[in-house]
Design a protein around this motif. Structure first.
Motif, PDB file in Angstrom:
ATOM      1  N   SER A  33       8.880   7.348  -6.534  1.00  0.00           N
ATOM      2  CA  SER A  33       9.226   6.574  -5.337  1.00  0.00           C
ATOM      3  C   SER A  33       8.928   5.084  -5.469  1.00  0.00           C
ATOM      4  O   SER A  33       9.569   4.254  -4.816  1.00  0.00           O
ATOM      5  CB  SER A  33       8.492   7.142  -4.118  1.00  0.00           C
ATOM      6  OG  SER A  33       7.088   7.129  -4.344  1.00  0.00           O
ATOM      7  N   ASP A  34       7.949   4.703  -6.306  1.00  0.00           N
ATOM      8  CA  ASP A  34       7.595   3.294  -6.460  1.00  0.00           C
ATOM      9  C   ASP A  34       8.363   2.604  -7.583  1.00  0.00           C
ATOM     10  O   ASP A  34       8.136   1.424  -7.852  1.00  0.00           O
ATOM     11  CB  ASP A  34       6.094   3.158  -6.725  1.00  0.00           C
ATOM     12  CG  ASP A  34       5.268   3.492  -5.488  1.00  0.00           C
ATOM     13  OD1 ASP A  34       5.784   3.318  -4.374  1.00  0.00           O
ATOM     14  OD2 ASP A  34       4.117   3.947  -5.647  1.00  0.00           O
ATOM     15  N   LYS A  35       9.264   3.341  -8.234  1.00  0.00           N
ATOM     16  CA  LYS A  35       9.993   2.768  -9.365  1.00  0.00           C
ATOM     17  C   LYS A  35      11.497   2.927  -9.237  1.00  0.00           C
ATOM     18  O   LYS A  35      12.259   2.035  -9.590  1.00  0.00           O
ATOM     19  CB  LYS A  35       9.534   3.425 -10.679  1.00  0.00           C
ATOM     20  CG  LYS A  35       8.045   3.259 -10.968  1.00  0.00           C
ATOM     21  CD  LYS A  35       7.655   4.020 -12.223  1.00  0.00           C
ATOM     22  CE  LYS A  35       6.159   3.911 -12.499  1.00  0.00           C
ATOM     23  NZ  LYS A  35       5.749   4.691 -13.686  1.00  0.00           N
TER      24      LYS A  35
ATOM     25  N   ARG B 134       9.306   9.237   6.321  1.00  0.00           N
ATOM     26  CA  ARG B 134       9.545   9.812   4.987  1.00  0.00           C
ATOM     27  C   ARG B 134      10.869  10.563   4.990  1.00  0.00           C
ATOM     28  O   ARG B 134      11.092  11.474   5.774  1.00  0.00           O
ATOM     29  CB  ARG B 134       8.410  10.755   4.602  1.00  0.00           C
ATOM     30  CG  ARG B 134       8.544  11.356   3.191  1.00  0.00           C
ATOM     31  CD  ARG B 134       7.285  12.088   2.783  1.00  0.00           C
ATOM     32  NE  ARG B 134       6.990  13.184   3.695  1.00  0.00           N
ATOM     33  CZ  ARG B 134       7.548  14.402   3.617  1.00  0.00           C
ATOM     34  NH1 ARG B 134       8.417  14.666   2.666  1.00  0.00           N
ATOM     35  NH2 ARG B 134       7.201  15.342   4.484  1.00  0.00           N
TER      36      ARG B 134
ATOM     37  N   ARG C 255       5.144  -3.504  -0.756  1.00  0.00           N
ATOM     38  CA  ARG C 255       6.354  -4.297  -1.023  1.00  0.00           C
ATOM     39  C   ARG C 255       6.022  -5.785  -0.991  1.00  0.00           C
ATOM     40  O   ARG C 255       4.964  -6.201  -0.522  1.00  0.00           O
ATOM     41  CB  ARG C 255       7.451  -3.971  -0.006  1.00  0.00           C
ATOM     42  CG  ARG C 255       7.916  -2.520  -0.100  1.00  0.00           C
ATOM     43  CD  ARG C 255       9.260  -2.305   0.510  1.00  0.00           C
ATOM     44  NE  ARG C 255       9.743  -0.944   0.326  1.00  0.00           N
ATOM     45  CZ  ARG C 255      10.927  -0.510   0.706  1.00  0.00           C
ATOM     46  NH1 ARG C 255      11.772  -1.340   1.291  1.00  0.00           N
ATOM     47  NH2 ARG C 255      11.283   0.744   0.499  1.00  0.00           N
TER      48      ARG C 255
ATOM     49  N   LYS D 117       1.826  -3.475   3.165  1.00  0.00           N
ATOM     50  CA  LYS D 117       2.180  -2.070   3.323  1.00  0.00           C
ATOM     51  C   LYS D 117       3.368  -1.950   4.276  1.00  0.00           C
ATOM     52  O   LYS D 117       3.284  -2.301   5.448  1.00  0.00           O
ATOM     53  CB  LYS D 117       0.988  -1.286   3.879  1.00  0.00           C
ATOM     54  CG  LYS D 117      -0.180  -1.160   2.908  1.00  0.00           C
ATOM     55  CD  LYS D 117      -1.310  -0.344   3.521  1.00  0.00           C
ATOM     56  CE  LYS D 117      -2.476  -0.205   2.541  1.00  0.00           C
ATOM     57  NZ  LYS D 117      -3.599   0.572   3.133  1.00  0.00           N
ATOM     58  N   CYS D 118       4.478  -1.443   3.750  1.00  0.00           N
ATOM     59  CA  CYS D 118       5.710  -1.289   4.524  1.00  0.00           C
ATOM     60  C   CYS D 118       5.823   0.177   4.970  1.00  0.00           C
ATOM     61  O   CYS D 118       5.695   1.089   4.151  1.00  0.00           O
ATOM     62  CB  CYS D 118       6.915  -1.690   3.677  1.00  0.00           C
ATOM     63  SG  CYS D 118       8.496  -1.579   4.534  1.00  0.00           S
ATOM     64  N   TYR D 119       6.078   0.379   6.263  1.00  0.00           N
ATOM     65  CA  TYR D 119       6.111   1.735   6.820  1.00  0.00           C
ATOM     66  C   TYR D 119       7.548   2.208   7.030  1.00  0.00           C
ATOM     67  O   TYR D 119       8.418   1.437   7.458  1.00  0.00           O
ATOM     68  CB  TYR D 119       5.369   1.769   8.161  1.00  0.00           C
ATOM     69  CG  TYR D 119       3.927   1.361   8.067  1.00  0.00           C
ATOM     70  CD1 TYR D 119       2.976   2.229   7.543  1.00  0.00           C
ATOM     71  CD2 TYR D 119       3.511   0.101   8.491  1.00  0.00           C
ATOM     72  CE1 TYR D 119       1.648   1.852   7.447  1.00  0.00           C
ATOM     73  CE2 TYR D 119       2.185  -0.289   8.402  1.00  0.00           C
ATOM     74  CZ  TYR D 119       1.260   0.594   7.873  1.00  0.00           C
ATOM     75  OH  TYR D 119      -0.053   0.209   7.775  1.00  0.00           O
TER      76      TYR D 119
ATOM     77  N   GLN E 247       4.613   2.144   1.458  1.00  0.00           N
ATOM     78  CA  GLN E 247       4.839   1.594   0.113  1.00  0.00           C
ATOM     79  C   GLN E 247       4.460   0.115   0.090  1.00  0.00           C
ATOM     80  O   GLN E 247       4.720  -0.607   1.061  1.00  0.00           O
ATOM     81  CB  GLN E 247       6.306   1.758  -0.278  1.00  0.00           C
ATOM     82  CG  GLN E 247       6.614   1.370  -1.719  1.00  0.00           C
ATOM     83  CD  GLN E 247       8.076   1.636  -2.054  1.00  0.00           C
ATOM     84  OE1 GLN E 247       8.983   1.103  -1.423  1.00  0.00           O
ATOM     85  NE2 GLN E 247       8.309   2.472  -3.064  1.00  0.00           N
TER      86      GLN E 247
ATOM     87  N   PHE F 242       6.107   7.265   5.220  1.00  0.00           N
ATOM     88  CA  PHE F 242       6.088   6.859   3.826  1.00  0.00           C
ATOM     89  C   PHE F 242       5.598   5.418   3.786  1.00  0.00           C
ATOM     90  O   PHE F 242       6.186   4.536   4.421  1.00  0.00           O
ATOM     91  CB  PHE F 242       7.490   6.964   3.223  1.00  0.00           C
ATOM     92  CG  PHE F 242       7.609   6.391   1.844  1.00  0.00           C
ATOM     93  CD1 PHE F 242       6.940   6.965   0.770  1.00  0.00           C
ATOM     94  CD2 PHE F 242       8.381   5.263   1.607  1.00  0.00           C
ATOM     95  CE1 PHE F 242       7.050   6.437  -0.504  1.00  0.00           C
ATOM     96  CE2 PHE F 242       8.504   4.723   0.339  1.00  0.00           C
ATOM     97  CZ  PHE F 242       7.834   5.314  -0.723  1.00  0.00           C
TER      98      PHE F 242
ATOM     99  N   MET G  31      10.553  -3.365  -3.611  1.00  0.00           N
ATOM    100  CA  MET G  31       9.384  -2.834  -4.306  1.00  0.00           C
ATOM    101  C   MET G  31       8.829  -3.908  -5.234  1.00  0.00           C
ATOM    102  O   MET G  31       9.580  -4.721  -5.775  1.00  0.00           O
ATOM    103  CB  MET G  31       9.769  -1.589  -5.111  1.00  0.00           C
ATOM    104  CG  MET G  31      10.184  -0.396  -4.274  1.00  0.00           C
ATOM    105  SD  MET G  31      10.550   1.070  -5.265  1.00  0.00           S
ATOM    106  CE  MET G  31      12.080   0.580  -6.057  1.00  0.00           C
TER     107      MET G  31
ATOM    108  N   GLN H 159      15.072   3.560  -7.218  1.00  0.00           N
ATOM    109  CA  GLN H 159      15.766   3.430  -5.950  1.00  0.00           C
ATOM    110  C   GLN H 159      16.473   4.725  -5.578  1.00  0.00           C
ATOM    111  O   GLN H 159      16.776   5.555  -6.444  1.00  0.00           O
ATOM    112  CB  GLN H 159      16.827   2.320  -6.026  1.00  0.00           C
ATOM    113  CG  GLN H 159      16.290   0.911  -5.935  1.00  0.00           C
ATOM    114  CD  GLN H 159      17.432  -0.083  -5.925  1.00  0.00           C
ATOM    115  OE1 GLN H 159      18.304  -0.055  -6.797  1.00  0.00           O
ATOM    116  NE2 GLN H 159      17.440  -0.979  -4.959  1.00  0.00           N
TER     117      GLN H 159
END
Length: 467
Positions: A339-341, A331, A317, A326-328, A315, A313, A386, A343
């Motif tokens: 997922s981006d909004k 998943r 951050r 890009k944070c790994y 995202q 996954f 995020m 928690q």
């Protein structure tokens, strides 16, 4: 000042503990090894001495053993000693028996038992002696000083309140001097005008003067300062700036110009930054080689079997200086549009079965060690949020953006204090931010080691906020 001998007593405690540790090792060596081979000439033995001493230093820093040695009562003193001793024994057993092994250095388990047992006994006996000495001489360790305050305004009154509420600091306030008597709230503490201060101080054996006059009274302040110096009276000035800071500040000198920083930042020192980066690199390589390498294929298969979508996954951050990266992660949820909004919450329906296990054990964070190697994260630091949360909370919490002076971390001070998981309200986030700012101001390499250890311990024990 708190105690006249606080630093000295701390040094005595630390030195004596180390003497006891090394004496215990030497005595145990003499008892176990019947040969005439002197221990100091034994090259196989000396590395073990170094390991013992370094691990005691680490254990004492983790437990805070040498903090406030004059203030702790006997119960808290022994509680700290016992806690430090068990951390020490655990590290010794893990390091020597499991990692190093006893054979390379001809160290037997019998020697370890004798040396650790003797050290524990002598350490407990020494602390009993120390507490007895401290009890009989405690009063003489306090440095009580008579002081006066010049300036009866709000700053002077705040200082008066501090002295009253912190008697252990040893300051005995005699009274105030001010050209406007009405500015002094406690009328019985009014001693006279500012030009009468020096004569009064000399006549009444006052040790220090605290000046809270505003900068507009520069001529008066300078005259009082010079007169105090001539009469061997310590003169201390409280700057008007104090109004803007609600915590200790850091003062530097640019030539004769004093510069007051809002907060200390140890990681602005290049040596500290190099030390932290070196640890990040070595630790990440070890985790990737010895843990990630064999765990990755197993988790990849399980993640694929649980739900459709990628193994990782990724995202965007907020990183250091608020630069996005890009944070790994592995998943742990089914692919979704929130997922981006949104928690993760307790009993979140988006989380898969293997995802719940990974999140509970923090295994889903393992890919972030690649972020550490790339340099956009650290092993220890504030957790990255995020981008949407950064934008939201930066408007609600004044100090929120301060945490971005540091690289985000896989674990951090906030996490080991239980401030992780869902932030249901602004107060939850504020507590996390305060912990992150405290870490920024108090960083040390030993603190990082402590956080890593407590993170590992917390993962094994389980965290109710990990979901």
């Amino acid at each position: 000042m708190i105690h006249r001998y606080a630093t000295f007593i701390k040094a005595v405690n630390l030195t004596t503990d180390y003497l006891i540790l090394n004496i215990s090792m030497v005595i145990s060596y003499a008892v176990i090894d019947k040969s005439s081979y002197i221990w100091i000439n034994n090259k196989n033995y000396l590395p073990i001495v170094l390991v013992f001493n370094l691990i005691w230093l680490l254990s004492a820093n983790i437990s805070g053993l040498y903090e406030q040695v004059l203030n702790k009562d006997s119960i808290n003193t022994y509680r700290g000693v016992i806690k430090t001793y068990f951390i020490f024994v655990s590290f010794i057993c893990f390091t020597i028996i499991i990692l190093i092994g006893t054979k390379p250095y001809f160290v037997t388990r019998e020697y370890l038992f004798y040396s650790l047992a003797l050290f524990g006994f002598l350490l407990g006996l020494w602390k009993l002696i120390f507490l007895g000495i401290r009890k009989s001489n405690r009063r003489s360790l306090f440095d009580t000083r008579n002081v006066v305050i010049i300036g009866g305004g709000r700053i002077g009154y705040d200082l008066y309140q501090f002295f009253s509420n912190n008697a252990e600091r040893g300051y005995n306030l005699i009274g105030f001097f001010d050209d406007s008597p009405e500015r002094v709230k406690e009328k019985e503490l009014y001693l006279g005008r500012t030009d009468e201060c020096i004569d009064y101080v000399i006549a009444n054996n006052v040790d220090e003067i605290f000046c809270t006059l505003p900068n507009s009274k520069a001529d008066t302040i300078e005259r009082l300062m010079l007169d105090a110096d001539k009469n061997l009276i310590r003169f201390k000035f409280v700057p008007e700036y104090y109004d803007y800071a609600k915590k200790p500040t850091y003062i530097q000198s640019f030539g004769h110009i004093p510069i007051i920083s809002v907060r200390p930042e140890p990681l602005e020192n290049m040596l500290n930054r190099f030390l932290k980066r070196s640890f990040d690199t070595v630790f990440s390589i070890l985790v990737i080689v010895f843990v990630f390498s064999w765990l990755f294929p197993i988790l990849a298969v399980l993640i694929k079997l649980q739900s459709k979508g990628p193994v990782f996954f990724v995202q965007i951050r907020s990183g250091r200086d608020n630069k996005p990266f890009k944070c790994y992660k592995f998943r742990s949820m089914r692919v979704n549009d929130e997922s981006d909004k949104k928690q993760a919450t307790r009993d979140d329906k988006r989380i898969t079965l293997i995802g719940a296990i990974m999140r509970r054990t923090s295994i889903d964070e393992l890919p972030q060690f690649f972020n550490v190697l790339r340099g956009n994260m650290s092993v220890v630091g504030p957790r990255p949020h995020m981008v949407s949360h950064t934008e939201q909370y930066s408007q609600l919490i004044d100090t929120f953006m301060v945490r971005h002076f540091l690289k985000p971390g896989i674990t951090g001070w906030a996490q080991i204090r239980g401030l992780r998981g869902e932030t249901k309200n602004t107060e939850d986030m504020l507590a996390r931010v305060e912990a992150d700012v405290w870490y920024l101001e108090n960083w040390s390499f030993l603190l990082d080691l402590k956080i890593v250890f407590l993170t590992f311990f917390g993962t094994v024990r389980g965290d109710k906020n990990a979901f």
